[in-house]
Motif scaffolding. Structure first.
Motif, PDB file in Angstrom:
ATOM      1  N   PHE A   1       0.855  -1.172   0.000  1.00  0.00           N
ATOM      2  CA  PHE A   1       0.000   0.000   0.000  1.00  0.00           C
ATOM      3  C   PHE A   1       0.895   1.228   0.000  1.00  0.00           C
ATOM      4  CE2 PHE A   1      -1.843   3.420   2.529  1.00  0.00           C
ATOM      5  CZ  PHE A   1      -2.955   3.702   1.776  1.00  0.00           C
TER       6      PHE A   1
ATOM      7  N   PRO B   1       0.723   5.209   0.253  1.00  0.00           N
ATOM      8  CA  PRO B   1      -0.238   6.263   0.567  1.00  0.00           C
ATOM      9  C   PRO B   1      -0.206   7.386  -0.459  1.00  0.00           C
ATOM     10  CG  PRO B   1       1.637   6.377   2.023  1.00  0.00           C
ATOM     11  CD  PRO B   1       1.803   5.119   1.229  1.00  0.00           C
TER      12      PRO B   1
ATOM     13  N   TRP C   1      -8.646   3.872   2.609  1.00  0.00           N
ATOM     14  CA  TRP C   1      -7.512   3.995   3.512  1.00  0.00           C
ATOM     15  C   TRP C   1      -7.525   2.819   4.488  1.00  0.00           C
ATOM     16  CZ3 TRP C   1      -4.008   7.535   2.468  1.00  0.00           C
ATOM     17  CH2 TRP C   1      -3.006   7.759   3.395  1.00  0.00           C
ATOM     18  N   PRO C   2      -6.386   2.141   4.665  1.00  0.00           N
ATOM     19  CA  PRO C   2      -6.395   0.995   5.586  1.00  0.00           C
ATOM     20  C   PRO C   2      -6.529   1.459   7.041  1.00  0.00           C
ATOM     21  CG  PRO C   2      -4.192   1.466   4.873  1.00  0.00           C
ATOM     22  CD  PRO C   2      -5.074   2.392   4.107  1.00  0.00           C
ATOM     23  N   ASP C   3      -6.961   0.555   7.894  1.00  0.00           N
ATOM     24  CA  ASP C   3      -7.089   0.977   9.292  1.00  0.00           C
ATOM     25  C   ASP C   3      -5.717   1.032   9.950  1.00  0.00           C
ATOM     26  OD1 ASP C   3      -8.340  -2.236  10.299  1.00  0.00           O
ATOM     27  OD2 ASP C   3      -6.293  -1.484  10.366  1.00  0.00           O
ATOM     28  N   ARG C   4      -5.718   1.514  11.170  1.00  0.00           N
ATOM     29  CA  ARG C   4      -4.473   1.899  11.828  1.00  0.00           C
ATOM     30  C   ARG C   4      -3.448   0.762  11.911  1.00  0.00           C
ATOM     31  NH1 ARG C   4      -3.033   6.161  15.203  1.00  0.00           N
ATOM     32  NH2 ARG C   4      -5.050   7.096  14.845  1.00  0.00           N
TER      33      ARG C   4
ATOM     34  N   TYR D   1      -2.071  -0.146   8.575  1.00  0.00           N
ATOM     35  CA  TYR D   1      -1.181   0.907   8.092  1.00  0.00           C
ATOM     36  C   TYR D   1       0.163   0.854   8.808  1.00  0.00           C
ATOM     37  CZ  TYR D   1       0.336   5.370   6.355  1.00  0.00           C
ATOM     38  OH  TYR D   1       1.046   6.344   5.726  1.00  0.00           O
TER      39      TYR D   1
ATOM     40  N   GLU E   1       2.139  -1.699   7.267  1.00  0.00           N
ATOM     41  CA  GLU E   1       2.656  -1.244   5.971  1.00  0.00           C
ATOM     42  C   GLU E   1       3.891  -0.381   6.163  1.00  0.00           C
ATOM     43  OE1 GLU E   1       1.970  -2.071   3.029  1.00  0.00           O
ATOM     44  OE2 GLU E   1       0.217  -3.311   3.467  1.00  0.00           O
ATOM     45  N   ILE E   2       3.809   0.528   7.161  1.00  0.00           N
ATOM     46  CA  ILE E   2       4.967   1.381   7.441  1.00  0.00           C
ATOM     47  C   ILE E   2       6.171   0.523   7.804  1.00  0.00           C
ATOM     48  CG2 ILE E   2       5.912   3.010   9.113  1.00  0.00           C
ATOM     49  CD1 ILE E   2       3.211   4.333   9.233  1.00  0.00           C
TER      50      ILE E   2
ATOM     51  N   TYR F   1       4.723   8.029   3.608  1.00  0.00           N
ATOM     52  CA  TYR F   1       4.124   7.253   4.699  1.00  0.00           C
ATOM     53  C   TYR F   1       3.932   8.123   5.927  1.00  0.00           C
ATOM     54  CZ  TYR F   1       4.903   3.038   2.028  1.00  0.00           C
ATOM     55  OH  TYR F   1       4.865   2.085   1.073  1.00  0.00           O
TER      56      TYR F   1
ATOM     57  N   GLY G   1       1.097  10.364   5.398  1.00  0.00           N
ATOM     58  CA  GLY G   1      -0.131   9.585   5.520  1.00  0.00           C
ATOM     59  C   GLY G   1      -0.482   9.322   6.974  1.00  0.00           C
ATOM     60  N   ALA G   2       0.547   9.061   7.798  1.00  0.00           N
ATOM     61  CA  ALA G   2       0.299   8.789   9.214  1.00  0.00           C
ATOM     62  C   ALA G   2      -0.231  10.019   9.921  1.00  0.00           C
ATOM     63  CB  ALA G   2       1.587   8.331   9.882  1.00  0.00           C
TER      64      ALA G   2
END
Lengths: 208, 242
Positions: A121, A123, A131-134, A137, A140-141, A202, A205-206
């Motif tokens: 993913f 961002p 948008w993926p949930d926390r 995400y 992903e980070i 990222y 996005g966060a």
């Protein structure tokens, strides 16, 4: 994280460590077990971060403790046991790194350059993708960070990991890497700057 | 504090290695400068994100511990495994090994070229073209019998010095070989010429020199045949014969 390192450091005082080394030299299995319990996570974390491959990391952890078993008589005691283990891990990882890069350079490059094709993913606030949930995400980070780490040159990667993941001081890192403190600092700085540039989307996005 | 200084120290600040007063100054700058604060936030975010420990899975712990214990015990299997491991490591690091052998080839190559260079005489050119006064052999060929071997040249080194000082006056870069006979009066005459010089004046000049030179050891010479060879005599431009 700093607290974790501290606890390991305080649990094993200096003369206690010397005693442990003496017992290791006598091939005391209990001592080996203690060392394994103390340092397994340190060694494993370092290998995972350096190689971004958990299977390889397990292999390296095994090699490191096997080296401890076999080559403890090479340990002269001019550094701490922890530093020595770090050094052994780094050497093993450097060797794997070379071996891996030489054989599978094309494959690794092609996978890491195009993360989208791999299902990562990326961002992008402009697109209307969900948008993926926390938690997803964060994972992903973590993945992206590991991929970015993997793109750093090995010495920069090692310095950054030793500082930011293992929380060692500049002096300890310099001793482990056998480099000047200035060199260590510049490696850390350059590595972090590159990671920062690489993970900029990222982070933004966060913050959303 | 300027932005450049801030960027230089931002990593020390991040790692808590900056002195307190400098840290205060840096924080003030971060409060004022958007770019630097942005950079700091980015780096701090990276640092925080990196600080995640992995934990060795429990199943893996047991497996590794068993494997280590099995492999650490010494015996034939371990010995064989170590041999294999040595070979595997060698193969893995072959590029480094090859590098070492390449490095070790450097002195060998250098030595090779040094040996070639040592074939050439290191004396100056002038010495190399020094005229040979006494020619007992003519090593033109291994098979050809040397012409002059039977002729004994009986003279002393003092004579050689005199001949040399006479020959030094010869003005041309030329060569000649001749047999001279020392007369009872102590001078020398050309008996016959083995190799004529290109310049006829040279022969005359040598003849003059030989006739006018007083050989000190003339009385001692029983067989007064002397071979002289002047080769590649340097130009001596002040000579009156030129």
């Amino acid at each position: 994280m700093g607290e974790l390192t501290g606890s390991v450091g305080s649990r094993i005082g200096l003369h206690e460590a010397e005693d442990l080394v003496v017992r290791l030299r006598e091939h005391d299995e209990q001592a080996f077990s203690e060392v394994f319990q103390l340092y397994k996570d340190l060694v494993y974390t370092l290998s995972v971060k350096l190689l971004s491959d958990k299977t390889e990391a397990l292999d390296i952890t095994q090699e490191v403790f096997l080296t401890l078993f076999r080559k403890i008589h090479h340990f002269r005691g001019d550094c701490t046991l922890k530093t020595w283990l770090y050094r052994v891990t780094l050497n093993q990882a450097a060797n794997r790194n070379r071996w891996w890069r030489r054989r599978f350079l094309n494959q690794t490059e092609s996978l890491s350059v195009k993360p989208k094709e791999e299902g990562h993913f990326v961002p992008d606030p402009a697109s209307d993708q969900p948008w993926p949930d926390r938690a997803v995400y964060a994972a992903e980070i973590h993945k992206a960070l590991q991929a970015a780490l993997d793109e750093l040159p090995f010495d920069q990667r090692a310095a950054v990991v030793l500082r930011d993941v293992q929380g060692l001081s500049y002096e300890e890192i310099a001793e482990i890497l056998d480099a000047e403190i200035g060199t260590v600092k510049s490696r850390i700085a350059r590595g972090r700057e590159r990671l920062k540039d690489r993970l900029k989307p990222y982070r933004e996005g966060a913050a959303l | 504090m300027t932005c450049k200084e801030t960027r230089n120290r931002i990593h020390d600040y991040l790692d808590g290695e900056l002195a307190a007063n400098q840290a205060t100054v840096l924080e003030e700058h971060l409060g004022e400068c958007n770019d630097c604060r942005e950079a700091w936030e980015g780096l701090n975010w990276i640092k925080q994100s990196l600080a995640v420990r992995e934990h060795l899975p429990v199943a893996a712990q047991e497996h590794i511990w068993t494997q280590v214990k099995v492999k650490a015990g010494y015996g034939w299997p371990t010995f064989l495994y170590e041999q294999w491991d040595t070979f595997r490591t060698f193969w893995r690091d072959l590029d480094r090994q090859i590098l070492y052998s390449k490095l070790s080839a450097v002195p060998v190559t250098v030595g090779f070229f040094v040996m070639i260079l040592m074939q050439f005489p290191l004396v100056p050119f002038q010495d190399w073209t020094y005229p040979a006064f006494e020619m007992r052999r003519m090593p033109s060929s291994v098979f050809a019998e040397p012409l002059m071997t039977e002729v004994e040249a009986r003279h002393t080194y003092a004579d050689i010095d005199e001949i040399w000082s006479a020959a030094w006056k010869i003005p041309y870069e030329d060569s000649l070989s001749l047999v001279a006979q020392i007369t009872p009066a102590g001078h020398a005459e050309i008996d016959h010429v083995l190799e004529y010089p290109k310049n006829q004046n040279l022969l005359a000049a040598v003849d003059d020199s030989l006739r006018s030179t007083q050989f000190q050891s003339a009385q001692d010479i029983r067989n007064p045949l002397v071979i002289y060879s002047f080769q590649k005599i340097d130009v001596y431009s002040d000579h009156p014969d030129l």
